[in-house]
Design a protein around this motif. Structure first.
Motif, PDB file in Angstrom:
ATOM      1  N   ALA A  76       0.813  -1.216   0.000  1.00  0.00           N
ATOM      2  CA  ALA A  76       0.000   0.000   0.000  1.00  0.00           C
ATOM      3  C   ALA A  76       0.847   1.267   0.000  1.00  0.00           C
ATOM      4  CB  ALA A  76      -0.923   0.005   1.217  1.00  0.00           C
ATOM      5  N   GLY A  77       2.137   1.156   0.272  1.00  0.00           N
ATOM      6  CA  GLY A  77       3.000   2.329   0.332  1.00  0.00           C
ATOM      7  C   GLY A  77       2.817   3.140   1.598  1.00  0.00           C
ATOM      8  N   THR A  78       2.305   2.506   2.661  1.00  0.00           N
ATOM      9  CA  THR A  78       2.064   3.209   3.916  1.00  0.00           C
ATOM     10  C   THR A  78       3.112   2.912   4.979  1.00  0.00           C
ATOM     11  OG1 THR A  78       0.613   1.426   4.650  1.00  0.00           O
ATOM     12  CG2 THR A  78      -0.423   3.309   3.546  1.00  0.00           C
ATOM     13  N   GLU A  79       3.863   1.835   4.811  1.00  0.00           N
ATOM     14  CA  GLU A  79       4.912   1.476   5.761  1.00  0.00           C
ATOM     15  C   GLU A  79       6.197   1.214   4.991  1.00  0.00           C
ATOM     16  OE1 GLU A  79       3.818  -1.784   8.265  1.00  0.00           O
ATOM     17  OE2 GLU A  79       1.888  -0.901   8.759  1.00  0.00           O
ATOM     18  N   PHE A  80       7.311   1.588   5.612  1.00  0.00           N
ATOM     19  CA  PHE A  80       8.607   1.459   4.958  1.00  0.00           C
ATOM     20  C   PHE A  80       9.588   0.748   5.883  1.00  0.00           C
ATOM     21  CE2 PHE A  80       6.465   4.998   3.070  1.00  0.00           C
ATOM     22  CZ  PHE A  80       6.751   4.892   1.726  1.00  0.00           C
ATOM     23  N   GLN A  81      10.486  -0.017   5.289  1.00  0.00           N
ATOM     24  CA  GLN A  81      11.565  -0.673   6.014  1.00  0.00           C
ATOM     25  C   GLN A  81      12.860  -0.300   5.325  1.00  0.00           C
ATOM     26  OE1 GLN A  81      10.390  -4.788   5.589  1.00  0.00           O
ATOM     27  NE2 GLN A  81       9.802  -4.870   7.738  1.00  0.00           N
ATOM     28  N   ILE A  82      13.907  -0.133   6.141  1.00  0.00           N
ATOM     29  CA  ILE A  82      15.216   0.149   5.566  1.00  0.00           C
ATOM     30  C   ILE A  82      16.150  -0.988   5.939  1.00  0.00           C
ATOM     31  CG2 ILE A  82      16.045   1.552   7.497  1.00  0.00           C
ATOM     32  CD1 ILE A  82      17.254   3.383   5.204  1.00  0.00           C
ATOM     33  N   PHE A  83      16.939  -1.419   4.976  1.00  0.00           N
ATOM     34  CA  PHE A  83      17.868  -2.526   5.157  1.00  0.00           C
ATOM     35  C   PHE A  83      19.266  -2.019   4.835  1.00  0.00           C
ATOM     36  CE2 PHE A  83      13.792  -4.252   3.971  1.00  0.00           C
ATOM     37  CZ  PHE A  83      13.614  -5.298   4.870  1.00  0.00           C
ATOM     38  N   ASP A  84      20.223  -2.387   5.661  1.00  0.00           N
ATOM     39  CA  ASP A  84      21.598  -1.987   5.366  1.00  0.00           C
ATOM     40  C   ASP A  84      22.349  -3.148   4.735  1.00  0.00           C
ATOM     41  OD1 ASP A  84      22.213  -3.703   7.446  1.00  0.00           O
ATOM     42  OD2 ASP A  84      23.024  -2.164   8.750  1.00  0.00           O
ATOM     43  N   ALA A  85      23.631  -2.963   4.521  1.00  0.00           N
ATOM     44  CA  ALA A  85      24.439  -3.982   3.871  1.00  0.00           C
ATOM     45  C   ALA A  85      25.058  -4.939   4.884  1.00  0.00           C
ATOM     46  CB  ALA A  85      25.540  -3.317   3.053  1.00  0.00           C
ATOM     47  N   GLY A  86      24.556  -4.946   6.115  1.00  0.00           N
ATOM     48  CA  GLY A  86      25.129  -5.775   7.168  1.00  0.00           C
ATOM     49  C   GLY A  86      24.640  -7.207   7.146  1.00  0.00           C
ATOM     50  N   TRP A  87      24.881  -7.900   8.245  1.00  0.00           N
ATOM     51  CA  TRP A  87      24.509  -9.303   8.388  1.00  0.00           C
ATOM     52  C   TRP A  87      23.000  -9.468   8.485  1.00  0.00           C
ATOM     53  CZ3 TRP A  87      28.264 -12.717   7.740  1.00  0.00           C
ATOM     54  CH2 TRP A  87      29.569 -12.291   7.938  1.00  0.00           C
ATOM     55  N   ASN A  88      22.492 -10.542   7.938  1.00  0.00           N
ATOM     56  CA  ASN A  88      21.077 -10.879   8.015  1.00  0.00           C
ATOM     57  C   ASN A  88      20.856 -11.647   9.323  1.00  0.00           C
ATOM     58  OD1 ASN A  88      18.513 -11.885   7.780  1.00  0.00           O
ATOM     59  ND2 ASN A  88      18.770 -12.578   5.684  1.00  0.00           N
ATOM     60  N   PRO A  89      20.116 -11.086  10.283  1.00  0.00           N
ATOM     61  CA  PRO A  89      19.939 -11.756  11.578  1.00  0.00           C
ATOM     62  C   PRO A  89      19.178 -13.068  11.487  1.00  0.00           C
ATOM     63  CG  PRO A  89      18.582  -9.790  11.464  1.00  0.00           C
ATOM     64  CD  PRO A  89      19.431  -9.800  10.240  1.00  0.00           C
ATOM     65  N   THR A  90      18.334 -13.244  10.483  1.00  0.00           N
ATOM     66  CA  THR A  90      17.602 -14.508  10.352  1.00  0.00           C
ATOM     67  C   THR A  90      18.511 -15.639   9.903  1.00  0.00           C
ATOM     68  OG1 THR A  90      16.923 -13.952   8.111  1.00  0.00           O
ATOM     69  CG2 THR A  90      15.407 -13.358   9.888  1.00  0.00           C
ATOM     70  N   ALA A  91      19.648 -15.311   9.327  1.00  0.00           N
ATOM     71  CA  ALA A  91      20.591 -16.335   8.876  1.00  0.00           C
ATOM     72  C   ALA A  91      21.345 -16.962  10.036  1.00  0.00           C
ATOM     73  CB  ALA A  91      21.581 -15.739   7.881  1.00  0.00           C
TER      74      ALA A  91
END
Length: 94
Positions: A76-91
């Motif tokens: 919907a374009g109402t919420e945003f997330q930002i991701f950096d180039a760091g480690w993926n915590p789910t991994a």
């Protein structure tokens, strides 16, 4: 401390010329002295709005040293997330 640094005014330039009509590029500059801060570009082939963010002017490659991360919107374009180039915590789990 950022509060002691005072307010910093910035402006955004949008480039929609040529091949950038569908996937515009944005650049953020400090108002005082026109100092470049960062740039971004809308990425193609994504279901939602997705922008690559870089510290290098006109350096918009994910493999670049200037790559900061990406900004992604929900459907919907109402919420945003930002991701950096760091480690993926789910991994790595908890």
């Amino acid at each position: 401390c950022p509060r002691r640094a005072g307010v910093v005014q910035c402006y955004i330039k949008r480039n929609r010329s040529g091949t950038n009509k569908l996937f515009p590029e944005y650049a953020v500059y400090m108002k005082d002295g026109d100092r470049f801060l960062m740039c971004s570009k809308k990425r193609p082939n994504n279901k939602t709005s997705n922008y690559l963010i870089s510290m290098g002017e006109n350096d918009l490659k994910r493999s670049s040293r200037n790559y900061i991360g990406k900004l992604r919107a929900n459907f919907a374009g109402t919420e945003f997330q930002i991701f950096d180039a760091g480690w993926n915590p789910t991994a790595f789990g908890d």
